[in-house]
Design a protein around this motif. Structure first.
Motif: not given
Lengths: 113, 113
Positions: A2, A31, A33, A35, A37, A43, A45, A88, A92, A100-101, A103-105, B33, B35, B40-43, B94, B102, B104
């Motif tokens: 990620q 940028n 962002q 989110y 969940q 998710l 924003h 999360f 960008d 498309a963004l 994302f982290g985990s 999009y 996803y 453990g992997h996010g999106l 988006r 974004q 969802f």
């Protein structure tokens, strides 16, 4: 792997305390962002900070961005049980045209009443 | 949630069968999009679309195809489902005007047995 990685993976606090989550990323960004969940939901924003900004506030949220360290933090002040969720960061990227963004985990936040 | 719906919301299927997930939006957003979210992997981005009949691959596109014949609909097809495609699938949109955020959908939980 990620683009964004959150730290910690999980956080448990008492209602009224502050919660801080960190995010690191690897490439140049337009940028960053954050989110939220809620369990079983999509998710939502929360807040966006641009690459030329260092700090931004929105209600009980405070976001910082350090582009030299490629890191960001999200602070939730005076937490409430309703803040329990996964958070999360999403970047960008600067050099893609797909908008498309990445994302982290995520960080799982549990706020105990 | 920008008027995004996903169907079905839950699906159980068997290995080797084709599966199509639908994303429908009512906001006339240009970008869409798909996803997938795994622990453990996010999106992770599967495919995206930047207009009708304009689509491209994301990071985890193998085994997936998409189509967008109308602005409001973005279909994700698993040609021959495998157990590794068991996941929660999220659609996002988006707008051209507000390209930062974004929005969802609620997600589709797919189980491949």
């Amino acid at each position: 792997s990620q683009q964004g990685e959150e730290d910690p993976q999980a956080l448990s606090i008492q209602e009224g305390e502050n919660a801080t989550m960190n995010c690191s990323y690897k490439t140049s960004i337009n940028n960053l962002q954050w989110y939220r969940q809620n369990s079983g939901r999509g998710l939502v924003h929360l807040i966006l900070i641009r690459s030329n900004e260092r700090e931004k506030h929105s209600g009980r949220l405070r976001v910082t961005l350090d582009t030299s360290k490629k890191s960001s933090s999200l602070l939730i002040t005076a937490s409430r049980a309703a803040d329990t969720a996964s958070y999360f960061c999403a970047t960008d990227p600067f050099d893609t045209g797909r908008r498309a963004l990445t994302f982290g985990s995520g960080t799982r936040l549990q706020v105990q009443p | 949630d920008a008027g995004i719906t996903q169907s079905p919301r839950h699906k159980v299927t068997e290995t080797g069968t084709p599966v199509t997930l639908r994303c429908h939006q009512t906001e006339n957003h240009r970008y869409m999009y798909w996803y997938r979210q795994d622990p453990g992997h996010g999106l992770r981005l599967i495919h995206y679309s930047y207009g009708v009949k304009d689509t491209d691959k994301g990071e985890v596109s193998d085994g997936y195809s998409v189509s967008r014949s109308k602005t409001e609909d973005f279909l994700l097809t698993l040609e021959s489902a495998t157990s590794s495609q068991t996941s929660v699938y999220f659609c996002a949109t988006r707008s051209l005007a507000d390209t930062d955020t974004q929005y969802f959908g609620p997600g589709t939980r797919l189980t491949v047995l």
